[in-house]
Design a protein around this motif. Sequence first.
Motif, PDB file in Angstrom:
ATOM      1  N   HIS A   8      25.204 -26.596  -7.553  1.00 29.46           N
ATOM      2  CA  HIS A   8      26.649 -26.715  -7.309  1.00 29.46           C
ATOM      3  C   HIS A   8      27.029 -26.260  -5.906  1.00 29.46           C
ATOM      4  O   HIS A   8      28.150 -25.803  -5.683  1.00 29.46           O
ATOM      5  N   GLY A   9      26.114 -26.367  -4.968  1.00 24.47           N
ATOM      6  CA  GLY A   9      26.408 -26.023  -3.587  1.00 24.47           C
ATOM      7  C   GLY A   9      26.498 -27.260  -2.721  1.00 24.47           C
ATOM      8  O   GLY A   9      26.144 -28.373  -3.128  1.00 24.47           O
ATOM      9  N   ALA A  10      26.977 -27.074  -1.490  1.00 24.28           N
ATOM     10  CA  ALA A  10      27.006 -28.179  -0.536  1.00 24.28           C
ATOM     11  C   ALA A  10      25.575 -28.603  -0.215  1.00 24.28           C
ATOM     12  O   ALA A  10      24.661 -27.782  -0.151  1.00 24.28           O
ATOM     13  N   LEU A  11      25.385 -29.908  -0.024  1.00 29.55           N
ATOM     14  CA  LEU A  11      24.038 -30.438   0.210  1.00 29.55           C
ATOM     15  C   LEU A  11      24.033 -31.280   1.477  1.00 29.55           C
ATOM     16  O   LEU A  11      24.656 -32.342   1.538  1.00 29.55           O
ATOM     17  N   ASN A  12      23.327 -30.777   2.486  1.00 31.64           N
ATOM     18  CA  ASN A  12      23.143 -31.501   3.739  1.00 31.64           C
ATOM     19  C   ASN A  12      21.675 -31.908   3.791  1.00 31.64           C
ATOM     20  O   ASN A  12      20.792 -31.076   4.013  1.00 31.64           O
ATOM     21  N   ALA A  13      21.409 -33.198   3.581  1.00 26.83           N
ATOM     22  CA  ALA A  13      20.031 -33.671   3.469  1.00 26.83           C
ATOM     23  C   ALA A  13      19.228 -33.402   4.730  1.00 26.83           C
ATOM     24  O   ALA A  13      18.047 -33.036   4.665  1.00 26.83           O
ATOM     25  N   ALA A  14      19.846 -33.563   5.893  1.00 28.83           N
ATOM     26  CA  ALA A  14      19.134 -33.340   7.151  1.00 28.83           C
ATOM     27  C   ALA A  14      18.706 -31.885   7.297  1.00 28.83           C
ATOM     28  O   ALA A  14      17.581 -31.587   7.723  1.00 28.83           O
ATOM     29  N   GLU A  15      19.588 -30.963   6.948  1.00 28.98           N
ATOM     30  CA  GLU A  15      19.268 -29.548   7.069  1.00 28.98           C
ATOM     31  C   GLU A  15      18.200 -29.124   6.060  1.00 28.98           C
ATOM     32  O   GLU A  15      17.303 -28.326   6.379  1.00 28.98           O
ATOM     33  N   VAL A  16      18.277 -29.637   4.848  1.00 31.75           N
ATOM     34  CA  VAL A  16      17.244 -29.304   3.856  1.00 31.75           C
ATOM     35  C   VAL A  16      15.894 -29.827   4.318  1.00 31.75           C
ATOM     36  O   VAL A  16      14.869 -29.131   4.216  1.00 31.75           O
ATOM     37  N   ALA A  17      15.861 -31.041   4.846  1.00 33.71           N
ATOM     38  CA  ALA A  17      14.608 -31.586   5.370  1.00 33.71           C
ATOM     39  C   ALA A  17      14.068 -30.740   6.523  1.00 33.71           C
ATOM     40  O   ALA A  17      12.851 -30.555   6.660  1.00 33.71           O
ATOM     41  N   ALA A  52      23.945 -39.485  -2.913  1.00 40.54           N
ATOM     42  CA  ALA A  52      23.044 -38.380  -2.583  1.00 40.54           C
ATOM     43  C   ALA A  52      21.598 -38.854  -2.445  1.00 40.54           C
ATOM     44  O   ALA A  52      20.872 -38.446  -1.524  1.00 40.54           O
ATOM     45  N   VAL A  53      21.151 -39.722  -3.356  1.00 38.23           N
ATOM     46  CA  VAL A  53      19.780 -40.234  -3.288  1.00 38.23           C
ATOM     47  C   VAL A  53      19.553 -41.014  -1.998  1.00 38.23           C
ATOM     48  O   VAL A  53      18.516 -40.857  -1.320  1.00 38.23           O
ATOM     49  N   ASN A  54      20.500 -41.839  -1.615  1.00 32.98           N
ATOM     50  CA  ASN A  54      20.354 -42.610  -0.370  1.00 32.98           C
ATOM     51  C   ASN A  54      20.240 -41.696   0.844  1.00 32.98           C
ATOM     52  O   ASN A  54      19.439 -41.953   1.758  1.00 32.98           O
ATOM     53  N   ARG A  55      21.033 -40.640   0.875  1.00 33.78           N
ATOM     54  CA  ARG A  55      20.963 -39.711   2.009  1.00 33.78           C
ATOM     55  C   ARG A  55      19.614 -39.000   2.057  1.00 33.78           C
ATOM     56  O   ARG A  55      19.015 -38.838   3.136  1.00 33.78           O
ATOM     57  N   LEU A  56      19.127 -38.558   0.914  1.00 33.32           N
ATOM     58  CA  LEU A  56      17.839 -37.865   0.882  1.00 33.32           C
ATOM     59  C   LEU A  56      16.710 -38.790   1.317  1.00 33.32           C
ATOM     60  O   LEU A  56      15.826 -38.391   2.091  1.00 33.32           O
ATOM     61  N   ARG A  57      16.719 -40.009   0.848  1.00 37.78           N
ATOM     62  CA  ARG A  57      15.676 -40.963   1.261  1.00 37.78           C
ATOM     63  C   ARG A  57      15.728 -41.217   2.758  1.00 37.78           C
ATOM     64  O   ARG A  57      14.687 -41.364   3.410  1.00 37.78           O
ATOM     65  N   HIS A  58      16.924 -41.261   3.312  1.00 36.19           N
ATOM     66  CA  HIS A  58      17.080 -41.495   4.745  1.00 36.19           C
ATOM     67  C   HIS A  58      16.393 -40.407   5.563  1.00 36.19           C
ATOM     68  O   HIS A  58      15.876 -40.663   6.669  1.00 36.19           O
ATOM     69  N   TYR A  59      16.369 -39.186   5.025  1.00 35.80           N
ATOM     70  CA  TYR A  59      15.773 -38.066   5.753  1.00 35.80           C
ATOM     71  C   TYR A  59      14.362 -37.731   5.276  1.00 35.80           C
ATOM     72  O   TYR A  59      13.876 -36.620   5.472  1.00 35.80           O
ATOM     73  N   GLY A  60      13.685 -38.689   4.665  1.00 32.26           N
ATOM     74  CA  GLY A  60      12.264 -38.534   4.399  1.00 32.26           C
ATOM     75  C   GLY A  60      11.892 -37.984   3.044  1.00 32.26           C
ATOM     76  O   GLY A  60      10.732 -37.602   2.839  1.00 32.26           O
ATOM     77  N   PHE A  61      12.804 -37.961   2.101  1.00 29.70           N
ATOM     78  CA  PHE A  61      12.492 -37.462   0.769  1.00 29.70           C
ATOM     79  C   PHE A  61      12.064 -38.595  -0.162  1.00 29.70           C
ATOM     80  O   PHE A  61      12.598 -39.713  -0.098  1.00 29.70           O
ATOM     81  N   HIS A  62      11.129 -38.272  -1.028  1.00 28.87           N
ATOM     82  CA  HIS A  62      10.784 -39.146  -2.155  1.00 28.87           C
ATOM     83  C   HIS A  62      11.393 -38.532  -3.410  1.00 28.87           C
ATOM     84  O   HIS A  62      11.125 -37.369  -3.733  1.00 28.87           O
ATOM     85  N   ALA A  95      25.708 -24.773   4.513  1.00 29.50           N
ATOM     86  CA  ALA A  95      24.684 -25.793   4.290  1.00 29.50           C
ATOM     87  C   ALA A  95      24.527 -26.725   5.476  1.00 29.50           C
ATOM     88  O   ALA A  95      23.477 -27.362   5.632  1.00 29.50           O
ATOM     89  N   ASP A  96      25.524 -26.815   6.331  1.00 28.78           N
ATOM     90  CA  ASP A  96      25.444 -27.682   7.500  1.00 28.78           C
ATOM     91  C   ASP A  96      24.750 -27.029   8.686  1.00 28.78           C
ATOM     92  O   ASP A  96      24.463 -27.706   9.682  1.00 28.78           O
ATOM     93  N   ALA A  97      24.471 -25.732   8.583  1.00 26.32           N
ATOM     94  CA  ALA A  97      23.784 -25.015   9.663  1.00 26.32           C
ATOM     95  C   ALA A  97      23.026 -23.849   9.042  1.00 26.32           C
ATOM     96  O   ALA A  97      23.390 -22.687   9.211  1.00 26.32           O
ATOM     97  N   ILE A  98      21.943 -24.162   8.346  1.00 29.83           N
ATOM     98  CA  ILE A  98      21.162 -23.128   7.655  1.00 29.83           C
ATOM     99  C   ILE A  98      20.509 -22.230   8.705  1.00 29.83           C
ATOM    100  O   ILE A  98      19.768 -22.716   9.580  1.00 29.83           O
TER     101      ILE A  98
END
Length: 270
Positions: free
Chosen positions: A141-150, A191-201, A124-127
């Motif tokens: 139930h997987g690792a979540l890297n907000a920057a990589e998902v974005a 998790a919500v704070n990290r996602l918002r930081h990378y541009g998610f609503h 998840a850190d290097a998709i």
Amino acid sequence: MRTLVGSARQPTLVHVYTASRTRPLSYDELVEQALSAPLLGWDFSWLRGRTSGGSPSWRYTERASALLSAAPRLLDLDTGGGEVLASLAPLPRHTVAMEAWRPNIAIAAERLRPLNATVLGGTADAIPVSEATFDLVLNRHGALNAAEVARVLTPGGRLLTQQVGTRNDLELNIALGAPLPDPEAWTLAVAVNRLRHYGFHVLDAREEMIDYVFHDIGAVIFHLRAVPWQIPDFDHERYEGPLQSLHERICSQGEFTVRNHRFLIEAVLL
């Protein structure tokens, strides 16, 4: 031989039936069963009848299935053996499943290739895909890297994830005298704070603590084999004393209850 699980009010939970008599399974027999049970993919069916509870109020697969119709390009992160993704078939015409644990990759490929899905190894850190490739990312139930998902989502693309928080099953660590993780390290708020930081609503965010019941010590041991991050140094011999004490407790009380920490997030990339 078959095993049956009794009610929580019965002091002996697991029995073995022979041609002549019924007797409780011993600690050693339950340990042997748990150690010989196969760990393939993300399959917990061996625990059926040995555990109960653990279901959140929401239905992850129902929401995931509803999102597929508007997502021609799908990425499923940490797919395990592809069990959950396969249950969502038919899948979008461009579906990629990614798995970090090497033994699971072949299992996922065998299950998912007939459904027209490509299976990749990766973390998840290097998709291992290009930017803006997918319309929907699923993660159960997987690792979540907000920057990589974005990075891999298109603008307007969605993420649906169900996560296991760090307050999960701490009763196991306490009962076995194992080190405790930081319970605030991975929560819905973090998790919500990290996602918002990378541009998610964030469209939906829910968090629950859910009772999960073990009915024999074999179920505890299998569970800790399957999710080694709960007690990273777990070994049935290293923890034999506390495990035997917990076995006696289960036989006396009929069950051992822990609290599953789960949270769900649906978010759109702005």
